[in-house]
Design a protein around this motif. Structure first.
Motif, short mmCIF file in Angstrom:
data_model
loop_
_atom_site.label_atom_id
_atom_site.label_comp_id
_atom_site.label_asym_id
_atom_site.label_seq_id
_atom_site.Cartn_x
_atom_site.Cartn_y
_atom_site.Cartn_z
N LEU B 137 0.83 -1.22 0.00
CA LEU B 137 0.00 0.00 0.00
C LEU B 137 0.86 1.26 0.00
CD1 LEU B 137 -2.82 1.35 0.29
CD2 LEU B 137 -2.38 1.36 2.75
N THR B 138 1.87 1.29 0.87
CA THR B 138 2.69 2.50 0.95
C THR B 138 3.50 2.70 -0.34
OG1 THR B 138 4.27 1.18 2.22
CG2 THR B 138 2.86 2.67 3.45
N ILE B 139 3.94 1.60 -0.96
CA ILE B 139 4.67 1.76 -2.23
C ILE B 139 3.73 2.31 -3.30
CG2 ILE B 139 6.11 0.65 -3.97
CD1 ILE B 139 6.82 -1.49 -2.00
N VAL B 140 2.47 1.80 -3.31
CA VAL B 140 1.50 2.29 -4.30
C VAL B 140 1.30 3.80 -4.15
CG1 VAL B 140 -0.93 2.26 -4.95
CG2 VAL B 140 0.29 0.11 -4.64
N ILE B 141 1.14 4.27 -2.90
CA ILE B 141 0.94 5.71 -2.69
C ILE B 141 2.16 6.50 -3.17
CG2 ILE B 141 0.69 7.50 -0.92
CD1 ILE B 141 -0.96 5.51 0.71
N ALA B 142 3.34 6.01 -2.82
CA ALA B 142 4.57 6.72 -3.21
C ALA B 142 4.70 6.77 -4.73
CB ALA B 142 5.79 6.04 -2.60
N HIS B 143 4.47 5.63 -5.39
CA HIS B 143 4.61 5.60 -6.85
C HIS B 143 3.52 6.42 -7.53
CE1 HIS B 143 7.27 1.75 -7.10
NE2 HIS B 143 7.86 2.76 -6.49
N LEU B 208 13.70 1.51 -7.68
CA LEU B 208 14.35 0.78 -6.60
C LEU B 208 14.39 1.62 -5.31
CD1 LEU B 208 16.30 -1.49 -5.50
CD2 LEU B 208 18.13 0.04 -6.21
N VAL B 209 14.82 2.88 -5.46
CA VAL B 209 15.18 3.66 -4.28
C VAL B 209 13.95 4.00 -3.43
CG1 VAL B 209 16.15 5.86 -3.54
CG2 VAL B 209 17.25 4.58 -5.36
N ILE B 210 12.92 4.58 -4.06
CA ILE B 210 11.75 5.00 -3.29
C ILE B 210 11.10 3.78 -2.64
CG2 ILE B 210 9.47 6.08 -3.45
CD1 ILE B 210 10.59 7.76 -5.76
N ALA B 211 10.95 2.71 -3.42
CA ALA B 211 10.31 1.51 -2.88
C ALA B 211 11.11 0.94 -1.71
CB ALA B 211 10.15 0.46 -3.98
N SER B 212 12.45 0.99 -1.79
CA SER B 212 13.26 0.46 -0.70
C SER B 212 13.00 1.21 0.60
CB SER B 212 14.75 0.56 -1.03
OG SER B 212 15.05 -0.20 -2.15
N VAL B 214 10.11 2.96 1.44
CA VAL B 214 8.75 2.90 1.99
C VAL B 214 8.21 1.48 2.12
CG1 VAL B 214 8.18 5.20 1.14
CG2 VAL B 214 7.61 3.22 -0.24
N THR B 215 9.00 0.48 1.76
CA THR B 215 8.49 -0.88 1.85
C THR B 215 8.58 -1.40 3.29
OG1 THR B 215 8.58 -3.08 0.88
CG2 THR B 215 10.67 -2.04 1.44
N GLY B 216 7.93 -2.51 3.51
CA GLY B 216 8.01 -3.14 4.82
C GLY B 216 8.40 -4.59 4.63
N PRO B 217 8.38 -5.37 5.69
CA PRO B 217 8.74 -6.78 5.55
C PRO B 217 7.77 -7.50 4.63
CG PRO B 217 7.83 -6.31 7.72
CD PRO B 217 8.07 -5.00 7.07
N GLY B 218 8.31 -8.34 3.78
CA GLY B 218 7.44 -9.18 2.94
C GLY B 218 7.08 -8.58 1.61
N ALA B 219 7.39 -7.30 1.39
CA ALA B 219 7.06 -6.72 0.09
C ALA B 219 8.35 -6.36 -0.65
CB ALA B 219 6.16 -5.50 0.25
N SER B 220 8.97 -7.37 -1.29
CA SER B 220 10.16 -7.11 -2.09
C SER B 220 9.74 -6.99 -3.54
CB SER B 220 11.17 -8.26 -1.96
OG SER B 220 11.76 -8.25 -0.70
N THR B 221 10.02 -5.82 -4.14
CA THR B 221 9.66 -5.64 -5.54
C THR B 221 10.76 -6.21 -6.43
OG1 THR B 221 10.69 -3.48 -5.65
CG2 THR B 221 8.38 -3.55 -4.98
N LEU B 222 10.46 -6.32 -7.71
CA LEU B 222 11.41 -6.89 -8.66
C LEU B 222 12.75 -6.14 -8.66
CD1 LEU B 222 11.65 -9.20 -10.63
CD2 LEU B 222 10.74 -7.74 -12.42
N PRO B 223 12.75 -4.79 -8.74
CA PRO B 223 14.04 -4.10 -8.71
C PRO B 223 14.86 -4.41 -7.47
CG PRO B 223 12.36 -2.60 -9.44
CD PRO B 223 11.65 -3.84 -8.99
N MET B 224 14.20 -4.60 -6.32
CA MET B 224 14.97 -4.92 -5.11
C MET B 224 15.67 -6.26 -5.25
SD MET B 224 12.42 -3.85 -2.05
CE MET B 224 11.33 -2.49 -2.27
N VAL B 225 14.94 -7.25 -5.82
CA VAL B 225 15.55 -8.57 -6.00
C VAL B 225 16.69 -8.49 -7.02
CG1 VAL B 225 15.12 -10.91 -6.81
CG2 VAL B 225 13.44 -9.77 -5.37
#
Lengths: 314, 281
Positions: B137-143, B208-212, B214-225
């Protein structure tokens, strides 16, 4: 039971007030983007500002509150130590200077490469122009991260460039290119090139060719025409392009992290480490605030260049 | 051909070579049998197979697609409203501020946006108990916030360029402004909104940067991996992934560009051209 008159009056007053501040249909249309940006863009900066004045603490979240209300005493703690800390430790000052230097040099080389490309595209016949523009924009749509990654394979010790150089006999030993500042320059120039080409193209394509012909007719050599006519007229595009590259490049994290060496000091990386490795949120916030203040001038320059550009187009 | 124009051509084509050589090598080595990036071990598609058997990549890819879809959709709503307000309402409170704030994420360094939004979410959770924890949710708001900036730019250029007499005619015939927007304005700017949505979607998929932050445990996006894989060096399955991304994007762009090109040609045919002849050099 009828509502007390005071309440009814208050409600009426509220509705009138809502109408007065424009909560009509038009007001609602304005309010949605405005409120979204206030909540998710303006307030976050205020929170960063607030946090930069608080103290780090071993707590969740890891900082102490700015204001405390204990036994009827309101105490406000403004802690300027984070900023003093930044000023004290030469690491931070060096990182700011180094970031600005790396961003400025990369911006210059981006301009050097982008100008002839933009010029050629602007002068190309109609059907070719669309194709060439698309070729410029296409890499921008593919992943930024993957494009930076592509350079690892290019620059590393046994990478494409070294293999080519050894095969050509130019060098015997592979050159160390990855994990140097050189790699960071290449990475920035490469990924931000479209941001420079597009505004340059936009001004060059509007350039009236009669000026160039007039200049040539009056006996100016092409180089002279370029320096006295083309370049000055394309200056708004040059400024906009340079700012569009310089501003994000100063705060770049991914490129120095992947292509730079351990001694490549850039402020985006410092902020990242302060936040993720040291978990010092107040210092990270102070780093961000100083970065914002430093970037304020180029951001204003960009806005003026863009406003001039909009004013110039009918 | 004069020497200066020859020089121009050569530098420009070197520029294109510079743009495309790394991408080409990425694609070529994704089909390399060998794990070494510079040694050609024969043609193979095994890295693509490895990619589709990697549960971590698949899970992260799915999360990224979901985030991209929702954030791009919200970005189109916010960005279009902002563009509409800025191009149609000439005077209202906060206009200057809105035009500055909507465009600011275009140049603001990612680390600042990421940090500031994270601190906002933490403070909001502290004060209101929402959002609970951080994640998709927080990544969606940020993006959505930075995607809206791109949508607004694209939509605004279309709104400014469109023929105002259509909207005026509808208004004169008594249509409510809401109706004018949905019946006239929206269909005209629809192509711009589609490309704005796609832009917001790809940017979300790429961040990668913004998502890193505002993300929390369990929500690893593709760029993070990808980032955690790539930090350890070149890995051929990332090349395979890159090739897939580039292939899909190229096809999408080609389709969109040929559509736009056709639309532009139709418009040019309909309207008398006021452009001077292109020179034939």
């Amino acid at each position: 039971m009828t509502p007390p008159p005071l309440l009814a009056q208050g409600l009426q007053g509220f509705l009138n007030g809502a109408r007065r501040i424009g909560l009509t249909g038009r007001g609602l249309v304005i309010a949605i983007p405005l409120v979204w940006l206030i909540v998710f863009f303006l307030i976050p900066f205020l929170v960063v500002g607030k946090l930069s004045l608080s103290e780090a603490a071993i707590a969740l979240p890891p900082y102490s509150p700015l204001m405390e209300w204990i036994d009827g005493v309101l105490s406000i703690h403004l802690n300027f130590n984070n900023f003093l800390f930044l000023a004290d430790d030469s690491l931070y000052l060096n990182a700011y200077v180094e970031s600005a230097k790396i961003a400025a040099v990369s911006t210059f080389f981006t301009l050097l490469i982008a100008y002839p490309m933009a010029y050629m595209i602007a002068r190309a016949p109609d059907h070719r122009r669309h194709l060439l523009l698309m070729l410029v924009v296409l890499p921008f749509w593919t992943s930024f991260l993957l494009r930076v990654y592509a350079w690892i394979g290019f620059l590393k010790g046994n990478g494409v460039i070294n293999t080519l150089l050894i095969w050509l006999g130019i060098t015997q030993e592979p050159l160390r290119m990855l994990q140097t500042d050189f790699a960071v320059y290449i990475g920035i120039v490469y990924t931000y090139l479209p941001f420079m080409i597009l505004p340059l193209y936009a001004t060059l394509v509007k350039l009236d060719k009669d000026y160039l012909e007039a200049s040539a007719d009056l006996g100016a050599r092409p180089a002279m025409t370029f320096l006295t006519v083309t370049l000055p007229l394309s200056l708004p595009g040059v400024i906009a392009g340079c700012m569009l590259v310089f501003i994000p490049a100063v705060g770049e994290y991914v490129i120095p992290a992947l292509l730079g060496g351990p001694d490549t000091l850039m402020i985006g990386r410092v902020l990242w480490n302060e936040f993720f490795a040291n978990r010092d949120w107040p210092v990270a916030s102070a780093v961000a605030i100083v970065m914002l203040v430093v970037l304020l001038v180029p951001i204003m320059v960009l806005r003026r260049a863009q406003a001039a550009e909009e004013g110039a187009t009918p | 051909m004069t020497p200066s124009s020859l020089f121009l051509r050569i530098t420009a084509w070197l520029g294109f070579l510079f743009l495309y050589a790394p991408i080409a090598s990425l694609v070529i080595f994704s089909f390399n049998e060998s794990k070494l990036v510079t040694v050609w071990g024969g043609f193979s598609t095994k890295w693509y197979g490895a990619l589709f058997r990697d549960p971590q990549i698949l899970a992260a890819g799915w999360i990224s697609l979901k985030i991209g879809f929702f954030s791009a959709t919200i970005a189109v709503v916010i960005g279009t409203l902002a563009a509409y307000v800025l191009s149609r309402f000439s005077r209202f409170r906060g206009r200057t501020w809105l035009s500055g704030a909507i465009a600011a994420p275009l140049v603001m360094p990612d680390v600042i946006i990421g940090l500031s939004l994270l601190l906002l979410f933490v403070a909001m959770e502290h004060l209101f108990g929402w959002p609970q924890g951080r994640g998709i949710l927080t990544i969606v708001i940020a993006h959505a916030t930075f995607g809206a900036a791109y949508v607004a730019v694209v939509a605004q250029s279309r709104l400014v360029g469109m023929d105002l007499s259509l909207e005026e005619a509808a208004e004169d015939l008594g249509a409510h402004p809401v109706r004018v927007f949905f019946d006239i304005t929206l269909p005209v700017i629809a192509p711009a909104l589609v490309s704005g949505w796609l832009l917001a979607f790809t940017l979300s998929l790429d961040d990668l940067v913004i998502a890193s932050f505002v993300t929390g445990p369990g929500a690893s996006t593709l760029p993070m991996v990808i980032f955690s894989k790539v930090r350890l060096g070149v890995s051929p399955d990332v090349n395979a992934l890159a090739t897939l991304v580039i292939g899909i994007v190229s096809i999408g762009i080609l389709v969109a560009a040929s559509n736009l090109h056709r639309a532009a040609r139709d418009k040019e045919d309909a309207a008398p051209s006021h452009r001077t002849n292109e020179d034939m050099s």
